[in-house]
Design a protein around this motif. Structure first.
Motif, short mmCIF file in Angstrom:
data_model
loop_
_atom_site.label_atom_id
_atom_site.label_comp_id
_atom_site.label_asym_id
_atom_site.label_seq_id
_atom_site.Cartn_x
_atom_site.Cartn_y
_atom_site.Cartn_z
N GLN A 118 -3.72 -5.69 -4.97
CA GLN A 118 -3.73 -4.26 -4.67
C GLN A 118 -3.98 -3.40 -5.90
O GLN A 118 -4.16 -2.19 -5.80
N THR A 119 -3.99 -3.99 -7.10
CA THR A 119 -4.16 -3.22 -8.33
C THR A 119 -5.65 -2.98 -8.62
O THR A 119 -6.48 -3.87 -8.41
N GLN A 120 -5.95 -1.80 -9.10
CA GLN A 120 -7.33 -1.43 -9.41
C GLN A 120 -7.54 -1.13 -10.89
O GLN A 120 -8.57 -1.48 -11.47
N GLU A 121 -6.55 -0.49 -11.52
CA GLU A 121 -6.70 -0.08 -12.92
C GLU A 121 -5.34 -0.06 -13.59
O GLU A 121 -4.33 0.27 -12.95
N ILE B 113 -5.44 0.25 -5.16
CA ILE B 113 -6.73 0.46 -4.50
C ILE B 113 -6.68 1.60 -3.49
O ILE B 113 -7.73 2.11 -3.10
N ASP B 114 -5.48 2.01 -3.06
CA ASP B 114 -5.38 3.17 -2.17
C ASP B 114 -5.17 4.46 -2.95
O ASP B 114 -4.84 5.49 -2.37
N ARG B 115 -5.35 4.38 -4.31
CA ARG B 115 -5.28 5.52 -5.23
C ARG B 115 -3.85 5.96 -5.50
O ARG B 115 -3.62 7.01 -6.13
N ARG C 81 0.86 -1.18 0.00
CA ARG C 81 0.00 0.00 0.00
C ARG C 81 0.89 1.22 0.00
O ARG C 81 1.92 1.27 0.66
N PRO D 230 -9.17 -7.40 -9.83
CA PRO D 230 -7.94 -6.84 -10.38
C PRO D 230 -7.96 -6.86 -11.90
O PRO D 230 -8.49 -7.79 -12.51
N GLN E 230 -14.08 -4.55 -7.98
CA GLN E 230 -12.85 -4.75 -7.23
C GLN E 230 -12.00 -5.86 -7.83
O GLN E 230 -10.97 -6.20 -7.27
#
Length: 256
Positions: free
Chosen positions: A87-90, A54-56, A8, A38, A36
Protein backbone atom coordinates in the motif's frame (compact mmCIF):
# COMPACT_ATOMS: atom_id res chain seq x y z
CA UNK A 1 0.49 -0.61 23.69
CA UNK A 2 -2.18 0.38 21.22
CA UNK A 3 -1.71 -1.05 17.72
CA UNK A 4 -3.60 0.17 14.67
CA UNK A 5 -3.71 -1.81 11.44
CA UNK A 6 -3.69 0.26 8.29
CA UNK A 7 -4.65 -0.97 4.87
CA UNK A 8 -6.39 1.87 3.07
CA UNK A 9 -7.06 5.28 4.60
CA UNK A 10 -9.54 7.98 3.68
CA UNK A 11 -7.98 10.66 1.44
CA UNK A 12 -6.62 13.72 3.24
CA UNK A 13 -8.19 17.01 2.02
CA UNK A 14 -5.65 19.23 0.34
CA UNK A 15 -5.78 23.01 0.09
CA UNK A 16 -3.55 25.40 -1.80
CA UNK A 17 -3.05 29.13 -2.11
CA UNK A 18 -2.87 30.75 -5.53
CA UNK A 19 -3.48 27.37 -7.17
CA UNK A 20 -3.04 28.75 -10.66
CA UNK A 21 0.59 29.62 -9.92
CA UNK A 22 1.20 26.27 -8.27
CA UNK A 23 -0.19 24.45 -11.28
CA UNK A 24 2.03 26.52 -13.57
CA UNK A 25 5.07 25.69 -11.42
CA UNK A 26 4.25 21.99 -11.57
CA UNK A 27 3.85 22.13 -15.33
CA UNK A 28 7.18 23.88 -15.81
CA UNK A 29 9.00 21.75 -13.25
CA UNK A 30 7.15 18.43 -13.01
CA UNK A 31 8.10 15.80 -10.47
CA UNK A 32 9.57 12.56 -11.77
CA UNK A 33 6.96 9.95 -12.64
CA UNK A 34 6.90 7.23 -10.05
CA UNK A 35 5.91 3.69 -10.75
CA UNK A 36 3.82 1.41 -8.57
CA UNK A 37 6.81 -0.42 -7.09
CA UNK A 38 6.79 0.10 -3.29
CA UNK A 39 9.66 2.33 -2.13
CA UNK A 40 12.61 1.04 -0.15
CA UNK A 41 12.01 1.20 3.59
CA UNK A 42 14.99 2.20 5.76
CA UNK A 43 16.10 0.20 8.75
CA UNK A 44 14.53 1.07 12.13
CA UNK A 45 15.92 4.30 13.56
CA UNK A 46 15.14 7.62 15.23
CA UNK A 47 14.46 9.63 12.05
CA UNK A 48 10.80 10.50 11.43
CA UNK A 49 9.52 9.73 7.94
CA UNK A 50 6.44 10.67 5.94
CA UNK A 51 4.85 7.69 4.19
CA UNK A 52 2.32 8.31 1.43
CA UNK A 53 -0.03 5.42 0.63
CA UNK A 54 -1.49 4.61 -2.77
CA UNK A 55 -4.83 6.15 -1.72
CA UNK A 56 -2.92 9.42 -1.00
CA UNK A 57 -3.20 9.07 2.78
CA UNK A 58 -0.13 10.32 4.66
CA UNK A 59 1.36 8.85 7.84
CA UNK A 60 4.25 10.24 9.89
CA UNK A 61 6.38 8.18 12.25
CA UNK A 62 9.65 6.36 12.94
CA UNK A 63 10.27 2.97 11.37
CA UNK A 64 10.04 0.48 14.26
CA UNK A 65 10.22 -2.76 12.23
CA UNK A 66 10.16 -3.80 8.59
CA UNK A 67 10.01 -7.05 6.61
CA UNK A 68 9.05 -8.09 3.09
CA UNK A 69 5.31 -7.70 3.72
CA UNK A 70 4.86 -5.06 6.41
CA UNK A 71 6.36 -1.95 7.96
CA UNK A 72 5.62 -0.86 11.52
CA UNK A 73 5.67 2.84 12.37
CA UNK A 74 5.85 4.50 15.77
CA UNK A 75 3.98 7.82 15.70
CA UNK A 76 4.97 10.93 17.63
CA UNK A 77 2.42 9.92 20.29
CA UNK A 78 3.96 6.44 20.60
CA UNK A 79 1.23 4.53 18.75
CA UNK A 80 2.35 1.55 16.63
CA UNK A 81 0.84 1.34 13.13
CA UNK A 82 1.25 -1.73 10.92
CA UNK A 83 1.14 -1.02 7.17
CA UNK A 84 1.00 -3.39 4.23
CA UNK A 85 4.09 -2.55 2.14
CA UNK A 86 2.08 -3.04 -1.06
CA UNK A 87 0.00 0.00 0.00
CA UNK A 88 3.03 2.33 0.23
CA UNK A 89 3.80 4.70 -2.62
CA UNK A 90 6.43 7.16 -1.36
CA UNK A 91 8.65 7.60 1.68
CA UNK A 92 10.81 10.57 2.65
CA UNK A 93 12.32 12.05 5.82
CA UNK A 94 10.14 14.61 7.53
CA UNK A 95 11.32 18.22 7.36
CA UNK A 96 10.80 19.58 10.85
CA UNK A 97 11.43 18.77 14.46
CA UNK A 98 9.70 17.31 17.50
CA UNK A 99 8.57 19.76 20.19
CA UNK A 100 7.33 17.85 23.22
CA UNK A 101 5.04 15.21 21.75
CA UNK A 102 4.14 17.26 18.66
CA UNK A 103 5.76 17.42 15.23
CA UNK A 104 6.47 20.96 14.05
CA UNK A 105 6.89 20.75 10.26
CA UNK A 106 9.41 22.91 8.46
CA UNK A 107 7.93 26.31 7.68
CA UNK A 108 7.07 26.26 3.95
CA UNK A 109 7.18 30.07 3.80
CA UNK A 110 10.56 30.52 5.47
CA UNK A 111 11.99 32.17 2.36
CA UNK A 112 9.75 35.22 2.85
CA UNK A 113 8.59 37.60 5.55
CA UNK A 114 5.34 39.54 5.17
CA UNK A 115 6.37 40.80 1.74
CA UNK A 116 10.13 40.83 1.22
CA UNK A 117 12.29 37.74 0.87
CA UNK A 118 14.70 36.46 3.50
CA UNK A 119 18.26 35.27 2.91
CA UNK A 120 17.01 31.68 2.66
CA UNK A 121 16.56 29.97 -0.70
CA UNK A 122 14.17 27.36 -2.04
CA UNK A 123 15.64 23.98 -2.87
CA UNK A 124 15.92 22.68 -6.42
CA UNK A 125 12.42 22.26 -7.97
CA UNK A 126 10.71 23.41 -4.73
CA UNK A 127 7.96 25.97 -5.18
CA UNK A 128 5.76 28.21 -3.06
CA UNK A 129 2.99 30.73 -3.63
CA UNK A 130 1.36 33.53 -1.69
CA UNK A 131 -0.93 36.53 -1.98
CA UNK A 132 -0.05 39.88 -0.42
CA UNK A 133 -2.92 42.14 0.64
CA UNK A 134 -5.14 39.66 -1.25
CA UNK A 135 -4.65 41.24 -4.70
CA UNK A 136 -0.89 40.66 -5.17
CA UNK A 137 -0.23 36.96 -5.87
CA UNK A 138 3.36 35.75 -6.22
CA UNK A 139 4.80 32.32 -7.05
CA UNK A 140 8.43 31.25 -6.67
CA UNK A 141 10.35 28.24 -7.98
CA UNK A 142 13.84 27.02 -7.10
CA UNK A 143 15.68 26.51 -10.38
CA UNK A 144 18.66 25.23 -8.37
CA UNK A 145 19.44 24.98 -4.67
CA UNK A 146 20.86 28.51 -4.86
CA UNK A 147 18.85 30.32 -7.55
CA UNK A 148 15.17 31.18 -7.11
CA UNK A 149 12.88 33.03 -9.49
CA UNK A 150 9.62 34.63 -8.40
CA UNK A 151 6.93 36.31 -10.48
CA UNK A 152 3.41 37.59 -10.17
CA UNK A 153 0.81 40.05 -11.42
CA UNK A 154 -2.06 41.96 -9.91
CA UNK A 155 -5.31 41.70 -11.91
CA UNK A 156 -6.97 44.45 -9.84
CA UNK A 157 -6.94 48.12 -10.76
CA UNK A 158 -6.18 50.09 -13.89
CA UNK A 159 -2.37 49.74 -13.80
CA UNK A 160 -2.19 45.93 -13.27
CA UNK A 161 1.51 45.73 -12.31
CA UNK A 162 3.70 42.73 -13.10
CA UNK A 163 6.59 41.92 -10.76
CA UNK A 164 9.70 39.78 -11.07
CA UNK A 165 11.95 38.73 -8.19
CA UNK A 166 15.06 36.63 -8.98
CA UNK A 167 17.64 35.98 -6.26
CA UNK A 168 20.93 34.09 -5.90
CA UNK A 169 22.08 32.66 -2.59
CA UNK A 170 25.80 33.35 -2.06
CA UNK A 171 26.24 32.05 1.50
CA UNK A 172 24.55 29.13 3.26
CA UNK A 173 25.62 28.27 6.78
CA UNK A 174 23.61 26.91 9.73
CA UNK A 175 23.32 30.33 11.38
CA UNK A 176 23.65 32.76 8.46
CA UNK A 177 22.31 32.82 4.90
CA UNK A 178 22.71 35.64 2.37
CA UNK A 179 21.36 36.35 -1.12
CA UNK A 180 21.70 38.91 -3.89
CA UNK A 181 18.65 39.78 -5.94
CA UNK A 182 16.22 42.34 -7.22
CA UNK A 183 12.54 43.19 -7.08
CA UNK A 184 11.31 44.72 -10.34
CA UNK A 185 7.77 46.03 -10.75
CA UNK A 186 6.51 46.88 -14.25
CA UNK A 187 3.72 49.48 -14.60
CA UNK A 188 2.82 49.52 -18.30
CA UNK A 189 5.96 51.20 -19.78
CA UNK A 190 7.41 52.19 -16.38
CA UNK A 191 9.82 50.16 -14.23
CA UNK A 192 10.35 50.53 -10.49
CA UNK A 193 12.80 48.27 -8.72
CA UNK A 194 15.44 47.72 -6.09
CA UNK A 195 18.65 45.69 -6.37
CA UNK A 196 19.68 44.48 -2.95
CA UNK A 197 21.61 42.16 -0.67
CA UNK A 198 19.80 40.22 2.06
CA UNK A 199 21.17 38.47 5.16
CA UNK A 200 19.23 36.26 7.57
CA UNK A 201 20.81 35.29 10.91
CA UNK A 202 19.27 32.79 13.29
CA UNK A 203 17.33 29.53 13.01
CA UNK A 204 13.88 28.36 11.94
CA UNK A 205 12.36 29.47 15.28
CA UNK A 206 13.85 32.95 15.55
CA UNK A 207 15.78 34.96 12.97
CA UNK A 208 16.62 38.53 12.01
CA UNK A 209 16.71 39.64 8.37
CA UNK A 210 18.41 42.77 7.02
CA UNK A 211 18.10 44.09 3.47
CA UNK A 212 20.04 46.96 1.89
CA UNK A 213 19.56 48.01 -1.71
CA UNK A 214 19.69 50.71 -4.34
CA UNK A 215 16.43 52.08 -5.69
CA UNK A 216 15.84 52.63 -9.41
CA UNK A 217 13.11 54.09 -11.61
CA UNK A 218 13.19 53.47 -15.33
CA UNK A 219 16.76 53.94 -16.54
CA UNK A 220 17.75 56.09 -13.53
CA UNK A 221 19.54 54.68 -10.49
CA UNK A 222 19.23 56.63 -7.27
CA UNK A 223 22.31 57.11 -5.08
CA UNK A 224 20.47 56.92 -1.77
CA UNK A 225 19.89 53.40 -0.38
CA UNK A 226 16.80 51.73 0.99
CA UNK A 227 16.88 49.31 3.91
CA UNK A 228 14.64 46.84 5.72
CA UNK A 229 14.93 45.15 9.11
CA UNK A 230 12.72 42.14 9.80
CA UNK A 231 12.21 39.80 12.73
CA UNK A 232 10.43 36.44 12.83
CA UNK A 233 9.51 34.34 15.85
CA UNK A 234 7.81 30.96 15.69
CA UNK A 235 5.38 30.53 18.60
CA UNK A 236 3.41 27.47 17.52
CA UNK A 237 3.18 24.55 15.13
CA UNK A 238 1.69 26.76 12.41
CA UNK A 239 2.02 30.28 13.88
CA UNK A 240 4.88 32.70 13.20
CA UNK A 241 5.07 36.34 14.32
CA UNK A 242 6.67 38.67 11.76
CA UNK A 243 7.62 42.32 11.64
CA UNK A 244 9.05 44.31 8.71
CA UNK A 245 10.48 47.79 9.18
CA UNK A 246 11.44 49.91 6.17
CA UNK A 247 13.90 52.79 6.01
CA UNK A 248 13.26 54.68 2.76
CA UNK A 249 15.46 57.46 1.42
CA UNK A 250 14.00 60.81 0.40
CA UNK A 251 14.55 59.90 -3.25
CA UNK A 252 12.36 56.85 -2.89
CA UNK A 253 9.64 58.79 -1.12
CA UNK A 254 9.51 61.34 -3.90
CA UNK A 255 9.53 58.68 -6.64
CA UNK A 256 6.68 56.76 -5.04
Amino acid sequence: MQILRAGRFAPVPRMSLACVFLILAQVLFPSPVRGQTPPDIPAPGEVFHEIRLIDRSVLIGRVAAVDQDQVVLTTVAGVLIEIDRAQTQELRPVRGRIVGSELWPQDPSGTRLLFMATGRSLGHSDSCAGAYVVVMPLASVGLTDSFTIGAGASPVGEIEPVYLAPKLQVLRRPGVQTTLGTLAVFFDDDLVGIACGVATAGNSDHALTTRVGVFSTGDDVENEPAAMLGDELRVGRRVRLITENYFLSSAIGVAL
